[in-house]
Design a protein around this motif. Structure first.
Motif, PDB file in Angstrom:
ATOM      1  N   GLN A  58      -4.413   5.966   3.485  1.00 58.64           N
ATOM      2  CA  GLN A  58      -4.442   7.306   2.886  1.00 58.64           C
ATOM      3  C   GLN A  58      -5.864   7.725   2.512  1.00 58.64           C
ATOM      4  N   SER A  59      -6.798   7.511   3.431  1.00 60.89           N
ATOM      5  CA  SER A  59      -8.209   7.828   3.169  1.00 60.89           C
ATOM      6  C   SER A  59      -8.671   8.942   4.098  1.00 60.89           C
ATOM      7  N   SER A  82       6.754   4.466   5.550  1.00 57.63           N
ATOM      8  CA  SER A  82       6.035   3.760   4.481  1.00 57.63           C
ATOM      9  C   SER A  82       6.129   2.248   4.597  1.00 57.63           C
ATOM     10  N   ASP A  83       6.846   1.751   5.610  1.00 54.09           N
ATOM     11  CA  ASP A  83       6.899   0.296   5.798  1.00 54.09           C
ATOM     12  C   ASP A  83       7.218  -0.036   7.256  1.00 54.09           C
ATOM     13  N   HIS A 101      -0.404   1.730  12.804  1.00 56.38           N
ATOM     14  CA  HIS A 101      -0.458   1.282  11.409  1.00 56.38           C
ATOM     15  C   HIS A 101      -1.909   1.143  10.958  1.00 56.38           C
ATOM     16  N   PHE A 102      -2.268   1.886   9.895  1.00 58.66           N
ATOM     17  CA  PHE A 102      -3.567   1.724   9.260  1.00 58.66           C
ATOM     18  C   PHE A 102      -3.368   0.914   7.986  1.00 58.66           C
ATOM     19  N   MET A 106      -8.407   0.231   4.282  1.00 57.81           N
ATOM     20  CA  MET A 106      -9.115   0.156   5.561  1.00 57.81           C
ATOM     21  C   MET A 106     -10.530   0.719   5.445  1.00 57.81           C
ATOM     22  N   GLU A 107     -10.656   1.917   4.899  1.00 55.76           N
ATOM     23  CA  GLU A 107     -11.976   2.553   4.801  1.00 55.76           C
ATOM     24  C   GLU A 107     -12.899   1.742   3.903  1.00 55.76           C
ATOM     25  N   ARG A 108     -12.385   1.247   2.763  1.00 51.95           N
ATOM     26  CA  ARG A 108     -13.206   0.468   1.842  1.00 51.95           C
ATOM     27  C   ARG A 108     -13.695  -0.827   2.484  1.00 51.95           C
TER      28      ARG A 108
END
Length: 390
Positions: A58-59, A82-83, A101-102, A106-108
């Protein structure tokens, strides 16, 4: 003998255009099937396949990747889950062909130079859609991966040109040949129409002699030929070049242009190759017809022999990957050698000299089957002539 051959040829032409069992099989069923096959693949290629997105990150990065993935030809996000269980359920029920699937953070993790695993889920039971989804997803993700590396290097003060080289040291240039848009209709329609004609002329071949018994016209046929076996087999064989040519023209002038082809098949190369294949099938059918008297049995033999031809020909799956006994079985079918030649002159547009081997094999099918049909039917005819004397 020439006069007898001409008489049999004219007689057979009349039968072709007046007996329903012949003209329905030769002129009505093939165009119907050609159109039926064409309509199945009228969309030409697979677009906007339903795909599930499972975004735990959610980035801003995940949203940008979703946008880029949505712009591809094959991926169309239709469900958000959501799963993993919910994703697999949608794929298993056929509501989606795949999922992306992300992972969380992930971004961090990317900013901290930690390895990140993005999941691409596809339904491999639907082979072509799953490959298209994987191909488009990988293109976007590889581009994104290069962009991330490039951004990191430029932040460290590396010159842009050097950074671009380090981000992508090997440039991949993919060039699909002969069917670059993965067009279903351009790939499958020539194969399906030609295998239909193969079945038609093999089936007609097994009726050529045996149907004379059903219509009780065999005595008339022999008397007209002067009891000349070559005139009977040869005259009937020559007569079927007319329906062969008619079907060729239907294909190249009506069916193929109707479904987006040009007139590239209206050529001597394709005409010559198709005539050879159909002649081989007809001669093989006539041999079966000469060997066995029972119409139902010979029809079953023709269907048993011709039905799996498309599968065994190597049109959709390479023959070398099949079991050895299937490879030998495939070689016994004229259609197999037609397909080998078609890929060269039809798809690759090569000259006829590149298909000398296939032409030779098809000619061998014709000559062997034609001569053996003459020998078998001649022997049978002589035995029947001697019966009253005994």
């Amino acid at each position: 003998m020439i006069e007898s051959l001409q008489k049999i040829c004219k007689r057979e032409l009349r039968r072709i255009f007046t007996i329903p069992a012949f003209y329905i099989v030769l002129f009505i069923i093939p165009p119907f099937l050609f159109c039926f096959y064409g309509l199945i693949y009228s969309k030409e290629k697979v677009l906007d396949l339903p795909v599930v997105i499972w975004d735990e990150d959610q980035s801003a990065l995940s949203r940008e990747l979703i946008f880029l993935l949505q712009q591809t030809e094959s991926i169309n996000f239709t469900h958000v889950v959501s799963d993993r269980k919910e994703m697999e359920k949608l794929i298993n029920t056929g509501e989606a062909y795949g999922g992306i699937h992300f992972p969380e953070d992930m971004e961090r993790d990317i900013k901290r130079t930690k390895a990140v695993t993005v999941g691409i889920f596809t339904n491999a039971a639907s082979l072509v859609p799953s490959k298209l989804i994987y191909k488009d997803a990988m293109q976007v993700l590889l581009m994104a991966n290069g962009g991330v590396i490039l951004k990191k290097l430029t932040k460290k003060g590396v010159e842009k040109s050097t950074a671009m080289f380090l981000a992508q040291p090997i440039k991949l240039n993919t060039l699909p040949l002969f069917n670059p848009t993965y067009n279903y209709i351009k790939y499958l329609l020539p194969g399906l129409t030609s295998v239909t004609l193969q079945m038609v002329f093999l089936l007609i071949g097994v009726l050529v002699i045996n149907y004379e018994k059903k219509t009780k016209t065999e005595k008339e046929l022999r008397e007209l030929s002067g009891f000349n076996v070559f005139a009977i087999i040869g005259g009937k064989f020559v007569a079927y070049f007319v329906p062969m040519i008619i079907n060729y023209l239907i294909l190249t002038i009506l069916i193929f242009p109707l479904f987006g082809f040009g007139f590239e098949f209206l050529s001597f190369k394709f005409f010559f190759l198709l005539m050879l294949m159909l002649s081989a099938c007809l001669a093989l059918g006539m041999l079966v017809s000469a060997l066995f008297d029972d119409i139902m049995f010979t029809t079953d033999v023709a269907l048993f022999f011709s039905s799996p031809a498309f599968v065994f020909s190597g049109f959709t799956f390479p023959r070398w990957a099949m079991p050895w006994y299937d490879q030998y079985y495939a070689v016994l079918m004229p259609y197999t050698h037609f397909v080998d030649a078609y890929f060269k002159i039809g798809s690759m547009n090569l000259p006829l000299r590149y298909v000398t081997k296939e032409i030779t094999i098809l000619l061998a099918f014709i000559v062997f089957s034609f001569l053996l049909a003459n020998v078998v039917y001649g022997s049978k005819m002589r035995r029947q002539q001697l019966k009253p004397a005994l």
